[in-house]
Design a protein around this motif. Structure first.
Motif, PDB file in Angstrom:
ATOM      1  N   ILE A 144       0.820  -1.215   0.000  1.00 43.18           N
ATOM      2  CA  ILE A 144       0.000   0.000   0.000  1.00 43.18           C
ATOM      3  C   ILE A 144       0.856   1.268   0.000  1.00 43.18           C
ATOM      4  O   ILE A 144       0.323   2.370   0.134  1.00 43.18           O
ATOM      5  CB  ILE A 144      -0.948   0.038   1.229  1.00 43.18           C
ATOM      6  CG1 ILE A 144      -0.145  -0.032   2.537  1.00 43.18           C
ATOM      7  CG2 ILE A 144      -1.966  -1.080   1.159  1.00 43.18           C
ATOM      8  CD1 ILE A 144      -0.974   0.185   3.784  1.00 43.18           C
ATOM      9  N   TYR A 146       2.265   4.221  -1.186  1.00 41.97           N
ATOM     10  CA  TYR A 146       2.182   5.189  -2.287  1.00 41.97           C
ATOM     11  C   TYR A 146       2.454   6.599  -1.796  1.00 41.97           C
ATOM     12  O   TYR A 146       1.945   7.561  -2.366  1.00 41.97           O
ATOM     13  CB  TYR A 146       0.792   5.124  -2.937  1.00 41.97           C
ATOM     14  CG  TYR A 146       0.601   3.877  -3.770  1.00 41.97           C
ATOM     15  CD1 TYR A 146       0.724   3.923  -5.155  1.00 41.97           C
ATOM     16  CD2 TYR A 146       0.331   2.661  -3.168  1.00 41.97           C
ATOM     17  CE1 TYR A 146       0.567   2.784  -5.915  1.00 41.97           C
ATOM     18  CE2 TYR A 146       0.177   1.510  -3.927  1.00 41.97           C
ATOM     19  CZ  TYR A 146       0.290   1.580  -5.297  1.00 41.97           C
ATOM     20  OH  TYR A 146       0.147   0.451  -6.052  1.00 41.97           O
ATOM     21  N   LYS A 147       3.243   6.744  -0.712  1.00 48.00           N
ATOM     22  CA  LYS A 147       3.397   8.081  -0.137  1.00 48.00           C
ATOM     23  C   LYS A 147       4.016   9.069  -1.127  1.00 48.00           C
ATOM     24  O   LYS A 147       3.603  10.225  -1.177  1.00 48.00           O
ATOM     25  CB  LYS A 147       4.159   8.040   1.188  1.00 48.00           C
ATOM     26  CG  LYS A 147       5.500   7.380   1.186  1.00 48.00           C
ATOM     27  CD  LYS A 147       6.161   7.517   2.567  1.00 48.00           C
ATOM     28  CE  LYS A 147       6.833   6.281   3.133  1.00 48.00           C
ATOM     29  NZ  LYS A 147       7.331   5.252   2.258  1.00 48.00           N
ATOM     30  N   LEU A 150       1.360  10.268  -3.485  1.00 45.54           N
ATOM     31  CA  LEU A 150       0.384  11.168  -2.847  1.00 45.54           C
ATOM     32  C   LEU A 150       0.973  12.556  -2.622  1.00 45.54           C
ATOM     33  O   LEU A 150       0.244  13.551  -2.637  1.00 45.54           O
ATOM     34  CB  LEU A 150      -0.114  10.554  -1.531  1.00 45.54           C
ATOM     35  CG  LEU A 150      -1.336   9.630  -1.610  1.00 45.54           C
ATOM     36  CD1 LEU A 150      -2.616  10.416  -1.801  1.00 45.54           C
ATOM     37  CD2 LEU A 150      -1.220   8.553  -2.678  1.00 45.54           C
ATOM     38  N   ILE A 151       2.279  12.625  -2.412  1.00 48.20           N
ATOM     39  CA  ILE A 151       2.929  13.933  -2.314  1.00 48.20           C
ATOM     40  C   ILE A 151       3.004  14.583  -3.694  1.00 48.20           C
ATOM     41  O   ILE A 151       2.588  15.722  -3.887  1.00 48.20           O
ATOM     42  CB  ILE A 151       4.356  13.786  -1.723  1.00 48.20           C
ATOM     43  CG1 ILE A 151       4.294  13.277  -0.275  1.00 48.20           C
ATOM     44  CG2 ILE A 151       5.113  15.106  -1.803  1.00 48.20           C
ATOM     45  CD1 ILE A 151       5.655  12.897   0.301  1.00 48.20           C
ATOM     46  N   GLN A 154      -0.030  16.247  -5.824  1.00 48.39           N
ATOM     47  CA  GLN A 154      -0.550  17.560  -5.476  1.00 48.39           C
ATOM     48  C   GLN A 154      -0.062  18.631  -6.444  1.00 48.39           C
ATOM     49  O   GLN A 154      -0.613  19.726  -6.493  1.00 48.39           O
ATOM     50  CB  GLN A 154      -0.185  17.903  -4.021  1.00 48.39           C
ATOM     51  CG  GLN A 154      -0.755  16.883  -3.032  1.00 48.39           C
ATOM     52  CD  GLN A 154      -0.611  17.300  -1.569  1.00 48.39           C
ATOM     53  OE1 GLN A 154      -0.544  18.472  -1.251  1.00 48.39           O
ATOM     54  NE2 GLN A 154      -0.569  16.313  -0.677  1.00 48.39           N
TER      55      GLN A 154
ATOM     56  N   TYR B  29      -0.515   6.462   3.352  1.00 49.27           N
ATOM     57  CA  TYR B  29      -0.276   7.910   3.369  1.00 49.27           C
ATOM     58  C   TYR B  29      -0.633   8.457   4.741  1.00 49.27           C
ATOM     59  O   TYR B  29      -1.767   8.889   4.975  1.00 49.27           O
ATOM     60  CB  TYR B  29      -1.110   8.563   2.276  1.00 49.27           C
ATOM     61  CG  TYR B  29      -0.786  10.012   1.976  1.00 49.27           C
ATOM     62  CD1 TYR B  29       0.526  10.444   1.831  1.00 49.27           C
ATOM     63  CD2 TYR B  29      -1.798  10.943   1.808  1.00 49.27           C
ATOM     64  CE1 TYR B  29       0.818  11.764   1.540  1.00 49.27           C
ATOM     65  CE2 TYR B  29      -1.519  12.275   1.507  1.00 49.27           C
ATOM     66  CZ  TYR B  29      -0.206  12.672   1.382  1.00 49.27           C
ATOM     67  OH  TYR B  29       0.078  13.988   1.084  1.00 49.27           O
ATOM     68  N   ILE B  58       6.238  17.805   5.309  1.00 51.95           N
ATOM     69  CA  ILE B  58       6.987  17.063   4.275  1.00 51.95           C
ATOM     70  C   ILE B  58       6.044  16.129   3.510  1.00 51.95           C
ATOM     71  O   ILE B  58       6.117  16.012   2.301  1.00 51.95           O
ATOM     72  CB  ILE B  58       8.146  16.268   4.914  1.00 51.95           C
ATOM     73  CG1 ILE B  58       9.142  17.220   5.582  1.00 51.95           C
ATOM     74  CG2 ILE B  58       8.849  15.428   3.862  1.00 51.95           C
ATOM     75  CD1 ILE B  58      10.208  16.518   6.405  1.00 51.95           C
ATOM     76  N   LEU B  59       5.137  15.463   4.218  1.00 46.19           N
ATOM     77  CA  LEU B  59       4.188  14.560   3.543  1.00 46.19           C
ATOM     78  C   LEU B  59       3.047  15.340   2.886  1.00 46.19           C
ATOM     79  O   LEU B  59       2.219  14.768   2.198  1.00 46.19           O
ATOM     80  CB  LEU B  59       3.604  13.549   4.535  1.00 46.19           C
ATOM     81  CG  LEU B  59       4.255  12.183   4.635  1.00 46.19           C
ATOM     82  CD1 LEU B  59       3.400  11.255   5.496  1.00 46.19           C
ATOM     83  CD2 LEU B  59       4.488  11.531   3.276  1.00 46.19           C
ATOM     84  N   ARG B  60       2.994  16.613   3.152  1.00 40.82           N
ATOM     85  CA  ARG B  60       1.976  17.508   2.567  1.00 40.82           C
ATOM     86  C   ARG B  60       0.557  17.101   2.960  1.00 40.82           C
ATOM     87  O   ARG B  60      -0.352  17.092   2.136  1.00 40.82           O
ATOM     88  CB  ARG B  60       2.147  17.598   1.047  1.00 40.82           C
ATOM     89  CG  ARG B  60       3.534  18.091   0.662  1.00 40.82           C
ATOM     90  CD  ARG B  60       3.755  18.188  -0.826  1.00 40.82           C
ATOM     91  NE  ARG B  60       2.956  19.245  -1.442  1.00 40.82           N
ATOM     92  CZ  ARG B  60       3.081  19.591  -2.723  1.00 40.82           C
ATOM     93  NH1 ARG B  60       3.964  18.986  -3.493  1.00 40.82           N
ATOM     94  NH2 ARG B  60       2.338  20.533  -3.232  1.00 40.82           N
TER      95      ARG B  60
END
Lengths: 273, 273
Positions: A144, A146-147, A150-151, A154, B29, B58-60
């Motif tokens: 899972i 997907y960080k 996801l950042i 944006q 996330y 940082i992870l927004r």
């Protein structure tokens, strides 16, 4: 209204009982898979199941259902769809924990979702992607994690792109959720390492076999930028041209003739599935 | 009975309403932080908040509460503990999603947990760790990504270890959830790169300052194995000796005299917090 199976109980999705005290939420310890039905039949079921089971084995999360039991759940959930084709998501996490770290009983969720619909013009004009220096952590499994996506996503709108192409040390691997192919001197080429082996990738390789020379090998970013055609494959995208990478235009900015052959073939395959 | 604050509502933990349709579960996330109270006061509150906010930046993922609002929630939850010291976990995820990828409103959970209790003899005899070739992805932030630990820890008992020391290209970085220090020729040395900057690490560096020469720099695995003393620091471990790494014994297999000084100092600090 979609339904889900959660640890043995089928409910409509909003009624599913879950808790944040899950090792997926607390520790990112989870994996998933995702497929669609065509004409009421799960597409490439054997391959999707095999991959789901492999992901679970690598992450060392015991899968609570056998293949046959899972298929039965899929059929039950499909019946609740009233005969409409749909997508299925399987989600397997380390389960609820009493100390934020110990695994006891994994959580398995099987849920139906709306079919993905193509964006108008997308398969004719292709998509634009940005590049990003990164290789997914444990890319061979569908975790899972997907960080980074996801950042990055944006900024997609501002950058005018709809996805990201990962590369490292001069070599490309994959997009955020799909594989990548290039055509070069009429040969079909796709990366071999640091990728999730997509089911659509495998399907396309089979469909291309009779008429194209195929190379599965390391692929540089440079030859990708210089390719005649570039496309990406996934469950939802099937065969989708990539016509822009960063500031570069690929081919003439429209779907290329060789990509078109493969898109037609997979469209034909799913139509008659 | 522990309580939690979830998006504005305080309930007992089992009653918290959550759903698997969260970007933490679906896409890994999310981020978190974790601290303890001593004498009813959050330990190093300013530093923990600063780190939590930095991780979110940082992870927004926008943090829905200000520092002051968060402190008020902490006080409300602490009051429900009946005056008993406890631990706090902050968990911030991308929130519920309607298409498995788009972020709308983040989910913030603030929850109390039991205080961690030292294992008998642990601070006298130290712990044993295994080494593992790995650097955490985005190590500077406290993401929820612990998949490697969750895989590895299934072998801890068999290997006779209780944690893992990450190293890459000959250099160590950190343990799975704590920082690492070594003593070499009487100097206190700790890695500078590829780590989460622990609050206890920072506290220990302050406590050591008056009496020890300190080096914050790249640290090789080899010099760690040859060190006079090795220890790890974290919120729950404070200063915990490492007396075994793989098959190697560190020092004489008991807490070393220099480590003991730092352990005594931090025990004194939290006792009077």
């Amino acid at each position: 209204m979609h339904h889900c199976w959660l640890n043995g109980t089928i409910t409509d999705v909003p009624s599913a009982r879950f808790h944040f005290n899950d090792l997926g939420v607390l520790r990112g310890y989870g994996l998933f898979d995702y497929f669609q039905t065509y004409n009421g039949r799960p597409f490439q079921w054997d391959w999707y199941w095999e991959r789901f089971e492999r992901s679970a084995r690598i992450l060392r999360i015991p899968c609570p259902l056998t293949k046959d039991q899972t298929r039965q759940v899929v059929e039950e959930l499909f019946a609740l769809q009233g005969g409409q084709d749909c997508a299925f998501r399987f989600l397997l996490t380390g389960g609820f924990t009493d100390d934020s770290i110990s695994m006891h009983t994994p959580n398995l969720i099987i849920v139906t979702e709306d079919l993905h619909h193509d964006k108008p013009g997308e398969h004719e004009n292709g998509i634009k992607v940005m590049t990003y220096n990164y290789v997914r952590d444990m890319p061979m499994l569908k975790s899972i994690d997907y960080k980074h996506l996801l950042i990055l996503r944006q900024d997609f709108e501002r950058k005018g792109v709809s996805d990201v192409l990962f590369h490292k040390d001069g070599y490309i691997s994959e997009l955020s959720r799909s594989n990548v192919f290039i055509f070069k001197n009429g040969r079909l080429i796709t990366p071999m390492d640091d990728i999730l082996e997509g089911i659509t990738r495998k399907t396309v390789l089979q469909l291309a076999q009779p008429d194209f020379s195929i190379e599965v090998r390391p692929v540089t970013l440079q030859e990708t930028l210089n390719a005649e055609e570039v496309f990406t494959t996934s469950t939802t995208k099937r065969v989708l041209p990539i016509t822009g990478i960063d500031k570069y235009v690929i081919g003439n900015g429209k779907i290329g003739p060789q990509t078109k052959i493969l898109l037609d073939r997979i469209n034909e395959l799913v139509k008659n599935w």
